[in-house]
Design an enzyme around this catalytic site. Structure first.
Site, PDB file in Angstrom:
ATOM      1  N   ASP A   1     -11.819   6.998   6.442  1.00 45.57           N
ATOM      2  CA  ASP A   1     -10.950   5.862   6.769  1.00 45.57           C
ATOM      3  C   ASP A   1     -10.251   6.094   8.108  1.00 45.57           C
ATOM      4  O   ASP A   1      -9.066   6.366   8.171  1.00 45.57           O
ATOM      5  CB  ASP A   1      -9.923   5.680   5.649  1.00 45.57           C
ATOM      6  CG  ASP A   1      -8.983   4.516   5.914  1.00 45.57           C
ATOM      7  OD1 ASP A   1      -9.414   3.545   6.543  1.00 45.57           O
ATOM      8  OD2 ASP A   1      -7.816   4.599   5.491  1.00 45.57           O
TER       9      ASP A   1
ATOM     10  N   LYS B   1      -6.903   2.813  -2.351  1.00 45.32           N
ATOM     11  CA  LYS B   1      -7.495   3.750  -1.401  1.00 45.32           C
ATOM     12  C   LYS B   1      -8.217   4.831  -2.173  1.00 45.32           C
ATOM     13  O   LYS B   1      -7.804   5.192  -3.280  1.00 45.32           O
ATOM     14  CB  LYS B   1      -6.433   4.361  -0.494  1.00 45.32           C
ATOM     15  CG  LYS B   1      -7.014   5.130   0.699  1.00 45.32           C
ATOM     16  CD  LYS B   1      -5.974   5.389   1.763  1.00 45.32           C
ATOM     17  CE  LYS B   1      -6.584   6.086   2.975  1.00 45.32           C
ATOM     18  NZ  LYS B   1      -5.631   6.251   4.070  1.00 45.32           N
TER      19      LYS B   1
ATOM     20  N   ASP C   1     -10.072   3.941  10.755  1.00 49.03           N
ATOM     21  CA  ASP C   1      -9.476   2.747  11.361  1.00 49.03           C
ATOM     22  C   ASP C   1      -9.881   2.541  12.812  1.00 49.03           C
ATOM     23  O   ASP C   1      -9.048   2.268  13.671  1.00 49.03           O
ATOM     24  CB  ASP C   1      -7.943   2.806  11.237  1.00 49.03           C
ATOM     25  CG  ASP C   1      -7.481   2.645   9.803  1.00 49.03           C
ATOM     26  OD1 ASP C   1      -7.862   1.652   9.183  1.00 49.03           O
ATOM     27  OD2 ASP C   1      -6.759   3.513   9.302  1.00 49.03           O
TER      28      ASP C   1
ATOM     29  N   ASP D   1      -7.135  -4.240  10.358  1.00 55.45           N
ATOM     30  CA  ASP D   1      -6.372  -3.005  10.239  1.00 55.45           C
ATOM     31  C   ASP D   1      -7.075  -1.892  11.006  1.00 55.45           C
ATOM     32  O   ASP D   1      -7.942  -1.201  10.474  1.00 55.45           O
ATOM     33  CB  ASP D   1      -6.198  -2.612   8.768  1.00 55.45           C
ATOM     34  CG  ASP D   1      -5.284  -1.408   8.590  1.00 55.45           C
ATOM     35  OD1 ASP D   1      -4.684  -0.963   9.586  1.00 55.45           O
ATOM     36  OD2 ASP D   1      -5.166  -0.912   7.454  1.00 55.45           O
TER      37      ASP D   1
ATOM     38  N   ASP E   1      -9.560  -2.932   1.615  1.00 55.84           N
ATOM     39  CA  ASP E   1      -9.663  -2.414   2.971  1.00 55.84           C
ATOM     40  C   ASP E   1     -11.048  -1.789   3.123  1.00 55.84           C
ATOM     41  O   ASP E   1     -11.470  -0.981   2.287  1.00 55.84           O
ATOM     42  CB  ASP E   1      -8.566  -1.372   3.222  1.00 55.84           C
ATOM     43  CG  ASP E   1      -8.534  -0.863   4.647  1.00 55.84           C
ATOM     44  OD1 ASP E   1      -9.551  -0.299   5.103  1.00 55.84           O
ATOM     45  OD2 ASP E   1      -7.490  -1.004   5.309  1.00 55.84           O
TER      46      ASP E   1
ATOM     47  N   TRP F   1       0.856  -1.192   0.000  1.00 57.96           N
ATOM     48  CA  TRP F   1       0.000   0.000   0.000  1.00 57.96           C
ATOM     49  C   TRP F   1       0.888   1.235   0.000  1.00 57.96           C
ATOM     50  O   TRP F   1       1.913   1.272   0.696  1.00 57.96           O
ATOM     51  CB  TRP F   1      -0.901   0.039   1.239  1.00 57.96           C
ATOM     52  CG  TRP F   1      -1.663   1.344   1.309  1.00 57.96           C
ATOM     53  CD1 TRP F   1      -2.811   1.646   0.641  1.00 57.96           C
ATOM     54  CD2 TRP F   1      -1.303   2.514   2.055  1.00 57.96           C
ATOM     55  NE1 TRP F   1      -3.193   2.943   0.924  1.00 57.96           N
ATOM     56  CE2 TRP F   1      -2.277   3.497   1.789  1.00 57.96           C
ATOM     57  CE3 TRP F   1      -0.249   2.830   2.920  1.00 57.96           C
ATOM     58  CZ2 TRP F   1      -2.243   4.769   2.363  1.00 57.96           C
ATOM     59  CZ3 TRP F   1      -0.211   4.099   3.482  1.00 57.96           C
ATOM     60  CH2 TRP F   1      -1.192   5.045   3.218  1.00 57.96           C
TER      61      TRP F   1
ATOM     62  N   HIS G   1      -8.554  -6.197   4.477  1.00 60.43           N
ATOM     63  CA  HIS G   1      -8.185  -5.529   5.716  1.00 60.43           C
ATOM     64  C   HIS G   1      -9.490  -5.024   6.315  1.00 60.43           C
ATOM     65  O   HIS G   1     -10.132  -4.131   5.753  1.00 60.43           O
ATOM     66  CB  HIS G   1      -7.243  -4.345   5.457  1.00 60.43           C
ATOM     67  CG  HIS G   1      -5.808  -4.737   5.416  1.00 60.43           C
ATOM     68  ND1 HIS G   1      -4.795  -3.834   5.184  1.00 60.43           N
ATOM     69  CD2 HIS G   1      -5.195  -5.938   5.602  1.00 60.43           C
ATOM     70  CE1 HIS G   1      -3.627  -4.455   5.218  1.00 60.43           C
ATOM     71  NE2 HIS G   1      -3.854  -5.739   5.467  1.00 60.43           N
TER      72      HIS G   1
ATOM     73  N   GLU H   1      -3.138  -2.900  -2.608  1.00 58.45           N
ATOM     74  CA  GLU H   1      -4.261  -2.322  -1.862  1.00 58.45           C
ATOM     75  C   GLU H   1      -4.551  -0.902  -2.327  1.00 58.45           C
ATOM     76  O   GLU H   1      -3.672  -0.051  -2.358  1.00 58.45           O
ATOM     77  CB  GLU H   1      -3.916  -2.325  -0.362  1.00 58.45           C
ATOM     78  CG  GLU H   1      -4.946  -1.672   0.522  1.00 58.45           C
ATOM     79  CD  GLU H   1      -4.502  -1.640   1.984  1.00 58.45           C
ATOM     80  OE1 GLU H   1      -5.258  -1.109   2.818  1.00 58.45           O
ATOM     81  OE2 GLU H   1      -3.392  -2.142   2.292  1.00 58.45           O
TER      82      GLU H   1
ATOM     83  N   HIS I   1     -11.380   1.992   2.660  1.00 60.09           N
ATOM     84  CA  HIS I   1     -10.723   2.621   1.513  1.00 60.09           C
ATOM     85  C   HIS I   1     -11.648   2.860   0.330  1.00 60.09           C
ATOM     86  O   HIS I   1     -11.211   2.875  -0.817  1.00 60.09           O
ATOM     87  CB  HIS I   1      -9.515   1.800   1.081  1.00 60.09           C
ATOM     88  CG  HIS I   1      -8.369   1.908   2.027  1.00 60.09           C
ATOM     89  ND1 HIS I   1      -7.098   1.452   1.719  1.00 60.09           N
ATOM     90  CD2 HIS I   1      -8.279   2.439   3.272  1.00 60.09           C
ATOM     91  CE1 HIS I   1      -6.287   1.688   2.735  1.00 60.09           C
ATOM     92  NE2 HIS I   1      -6.989   2.276   3.694  1.00 60.09           N
TER      93      HIS I   1
END
Length: 418
Positions: free
Chosen positions: A293, A227, A295, A325, A258, A184, A285, A225, A261
């Site tokens: 995003d 985003k 997390d 993640d 993800d 990423w 993820h 990955e 993302h």
């Protein structure tokens, strides 16, 4: 009733629908979740010359007890693993190398710098996954790495990714569990770009050079990955979803999704079935975006359950590589691991306990009334009794009793850290 009695009663309710609960628990034991090591130290890593977080990444909060060195991080991970049912994997970033007090830049790291991680994983029956760390570095300060117009900077990150994949291969050979090495990058522009094609052309070229160096797929699998945007890259992200979908398909690497993302109206749960039609394997993820995003620690919410349902309904438990993640420095970091990982496993169990074959049949028959009724009624089936029994047979605490162990560990270990 005790745990076993509640389990037997719950089991009978599910068996009315032909659901073999004992078989499901055996299958669940074999599923490995890749637990993100960076929750334990706020993604700082242990480089000799530590750098500040960059690349649109930020850990908020200052809860006491953060791991300050590899030994403490492994100790904290072991504590978390003791509270999570099953045997899993740990996902490492390159910044967790142990170089013996010597400065080693990222394009010069070696497998030997991760020997302590491998020994620890062997001792605990765990696997390891890996990620090159393409952020928080002076060669990423302007927000560009593998797509940088400066060839020297691109070449630096290409070397870093190549050796990272070799480290992943080393993990797989040593542990007998295939390592996923995921790439990423934070590359993008804050404001409207005047050239969208050029950076993507450079990224494509960089990735092709990285994957020209082959690794043994028995030991290492590669993923890329995407985003949608990031802090400092609000207007344009080089590694978009479309870019990586096409690159992965053409270059025989995995596409990693993800859950944070994508645009807030997009759901990864809706993407899984499409991806499985065109890829042998996919990677996830799992995080929890709040407005963006961010997390957050994953909770047992509707989207997590939908992700698990898609994996189970599509018979893809062996085709979807599940990693976590999230990083939250505002709460006990070990508790965050336990909450998030237990919720991921809970979601899979919940999905496996549904009458999925019956529900598919009702849809094909266009019997949407019965389909909706059953989907709603199963929300209150005694899933909790099955989960408690699963924890018991895996020798981990039942219900919220694991918090007592967290509080003991915090008092005896975390409170002593500056």
């Amino acid at each position: 009733m005790n745990v076993e009695e509640k389990y037997k009663a719950a089991k009978q309710e599910y068996e009315k629908w032909g659901i073999d609960v004992d078989d499901i628990l055996e299958k669940l034991k074999k599923i490995k979740i890749s637990i993100n090591c960076w929750q334990g130290d706020d993604i700082t890593g242990f480089e000799v010359n530590p750098r500040k977080l960059s690349g649109g990444i930020a850990a908020t909060g200052n809860y006491p007890g953060k791991a300050r060195n590899p030994e403490e991080l492994r100790k904290d991970l072991s504590e978390a693993m003791n509270l999570i049912p099953g045997k899993h994997k740990v996902n490492l970033h390159a910044i967790y190398a142990e170089t013996g007090g010597k400065f080693v830049d990222r394009d010069e790291i070696k497998p030997e710098y991760f020997e302590n991680w491998v020994s620890w994983a062997k001792k605990n029956g765990l696997g390891l996954d890996f990620n090159p760390t393409i952020f928080s570095h002076e060669k990423a300060d302007d927000g560009l790495t593998l797509s940088h117009p400066n060839k020297e900077i691109r070449d630096f990150w290409i070397r870093h990714c190549i050796i990272s994949r070799k480290i992943g291969e080393y993990f797989g050979k040593e542990l007998g569990q295939t390592c996923l090495t995921n790439i990423w990058i934070p590359d993008g522009y804050k404001d409207i770009p005047s050239d969208r094609l050029g950076p993507r052309r450079r990224l494509k070229d960089s990735l092709e050079k990285i994957f020209q160096v082959k690794t043994d797929k028995r030991y290492n699998l590669d993923s890329v990955e995407s985003k949608v945007f990031g802090i400092g890259a609000e207007s344009y992200t080089v590694g978009s979803s479309e870019f990586y979908l096409n690159f992965a398909a053409k270059n025989d690497v995995l596409c990693l999704m993800d859950t944070g993302h994508y645009h807030p109206t997009e759901k990864v749960s809706d993407k899984i079935s499409s991806m499985l039609l065109f890829y042998d394997k996919i990677a996830l993820h799992v995080s929890r975006p709040v407005h963006w995003d961010s997390d957050h620690v994953i909770v047992f919410d509707d989207e997590l359950k939908e992700i698990a349902k898609e994996i189970v309904r599509d018979n893809a438990l062996d085709r979807v590589i599940i990693g976590l993640d999230f990083f939250d420095a505002s709460i006990n970091r070990i508790a965050a691991w336990v909450i998030g990982t237990r919720n991921m496993i809970k979601a899979l169990l919940y999905a496996m306990l549904l009458p999925n074959g019956k529900l598919k049949k009702l849809q094909d028959e266009e019997n949407y009334t019965d389909r909706l009724a059953l989907m709603e009624e199963f929300k209150t089936y005694p899933f909790g009794a099955i989960w408690d029994y699963y924890c018991k047979i895996n020798d981990v605490p039942i219900k919220e009793s694991w918090l007592d162990e967290i509080k003991r560990y915090e008092k005896e270990e975390l409170a002593k850290r500056e």
